[in-house]
Scaffold this motif. Sequence first.
Motif, mmCIF file in Angstrom:
data_model
loop_
_atom_site.group_PDB
_atom_site.id
_atom_site.type_symbol
_atom_site.label_atom_id
_atom_site.label_comp_id
_atom_site.label_asym_id
_atom_site.label_seq_id
_atom_site.Cartn_x
_atom_site.Cartn_y
_atom_site.Cartn_z
ATOM 1 N N ILE A 1 43.763 41.474 47.378
ATOM 2 C CA ILE A 1 44.072 42.424 46.299
ATOM 3 C C ILE A 1 45.049 41.783 45.320
ATOM 4 O O ILE A 1 44.847 41.819 44.107
ATOM 5 N N SER A 2 46.099 41.183 45.854
ATOM 6 C CA SER A 2 47.093 40.545 44.992
ATOM 7 C C SER A 2 46.472 39.452 44.139
ATOM 8 O O SER A 2 46.800 39.297 42.957
ATOM 9 N N HIS B 1 43.347 39.187 43.099
ATOM 10 C CA HIS B 1 42.312 39.617 42.150
ATOM 11 C C HIS B 1 42.665 40.877 41.360
ATOM 12 O O HIS B 1 41.874 41.304 40.506
ATOM 13 N N ALA B 2 43.819 41.468 41.608
ATOM 14 C CA ALA B 2 44.179 42.732 40.950
ATOM 15 C C ALA B 2 44.219 42.601 39.429
ATOM 16 O O ALA B 2 43.714 43.473 38.713
ATOM 17 N N ARG B 3 44.788 41.531 38.953
ATOM 18 C CA ARG B 3 44.921 41.365 37.502
ATOM 19 C C ARG B 3 43.555 41.284 36.812
ATOM 20 O O ARG B 3 43.336 41.902 35.768
ATOM 21 N N LEU C 1 41.811 44.748 36.967
ATOM 22 C CA LEU C 1 42.437 45.679 36.028
ATOM 23 C C LEU C 1 42.077 45.322 34.588
ATOM 24 O O LEU C 1 41.836 46.210 33.762
ATOM 25 N N GLU D 1 43.427 52.004 35.736
ATOM 26 C CA GLU D 1 44.097 51.814 37.018
ATOM 27 C C GLU D 1 43.384 52.556 38.144
ATOM 28 O O GLU D 1 43.236 52.018 39.244
ATOM 29 N N ALA E 1 40.205 50.664 38.954
ATOM 30 C CA ALA E 1 40.540 49.410 39.636
ATOM 31 C C ALA E 1 40.864 49.690 41.103
ATOM 32 O O ALA E 1 40.414 48.968 42.006
ATOM 33 N N GLN E 2 41.627 50.751 41.333
ATOM 34 C CA GLN E 2 41.953 51.123 42.711
ATOM 35 C C GLN E 2 40.691 51.522 43.482
ATOM 36 O O GLN E 2 40.511 51.120 44.631
ATOM 37 N N PHE F 1 38.871 48.441 44.697
ATOM 38 C CA PHE F 1 39.404 47.819 45.908
ATOM 39 C C PHE F 1 39.150 48.663 47.155
ATOM 40 O O PHE F 1 38.897 48.118 48.231
#
Length: 189
Positions: free
Chosen positions: A25-26, A28-30, A33, A46, A49-50, A53
């Motif tokens: 997650i860390s 690929h989060a950027r 988003l 957001e 995006a959540q 995941f």
Amino acid sequence: MIDQDDAALVLASQQGDRDAFGALISRHARSILSLTTRMLGPADAEDVAQETFVAAYRALASFKSDSKFSTWLYRIGVNKCTDSLRARRPENTSLDVISDESAAALDVSNDETPHWELEQAELAWELDKGIQALPHLYRESFVLRHIEGLGYDEMSLILGVHRDTLKMRVYKARTLLCQSLAHLDGVHR
């Protein structure tokens, strides 16, 4: 764990290691988003995006390493964006949903004048508005190619569309975007 590649993190996640999934997650989060923001605008980005995941976590057992994890994750993200767009009612859909955050995200140096900064923020706002106004198929192709920087082969895997079709969509998106921004020609030079 930071040095592990996606494949090792996916394998560890499939074996129940939640920290490994947290690392994915860390990592690929950027990008997810960014994808959801460009596809939907900042209001829903957001949440979607959540949801991306959460869906990836639930489907992780079915992930086969025949493609890159990022490609698989982008596919889920694009599907979630498409679902969100379909769920919007026509009377509630606004194509010019742009927040102050997108204009403030512009990176300008301290040497530039306030007037120049204002012009750049206005240009960023106009560009975001133009991207949001693109038809969905063109927007998703444009965002993946020009915002996320993906190649046509990876886009083809993500969207399940032949690369020549994607090239046409990106070309058409650029043409439409140029037409919608034509009123800016020479204004901000």
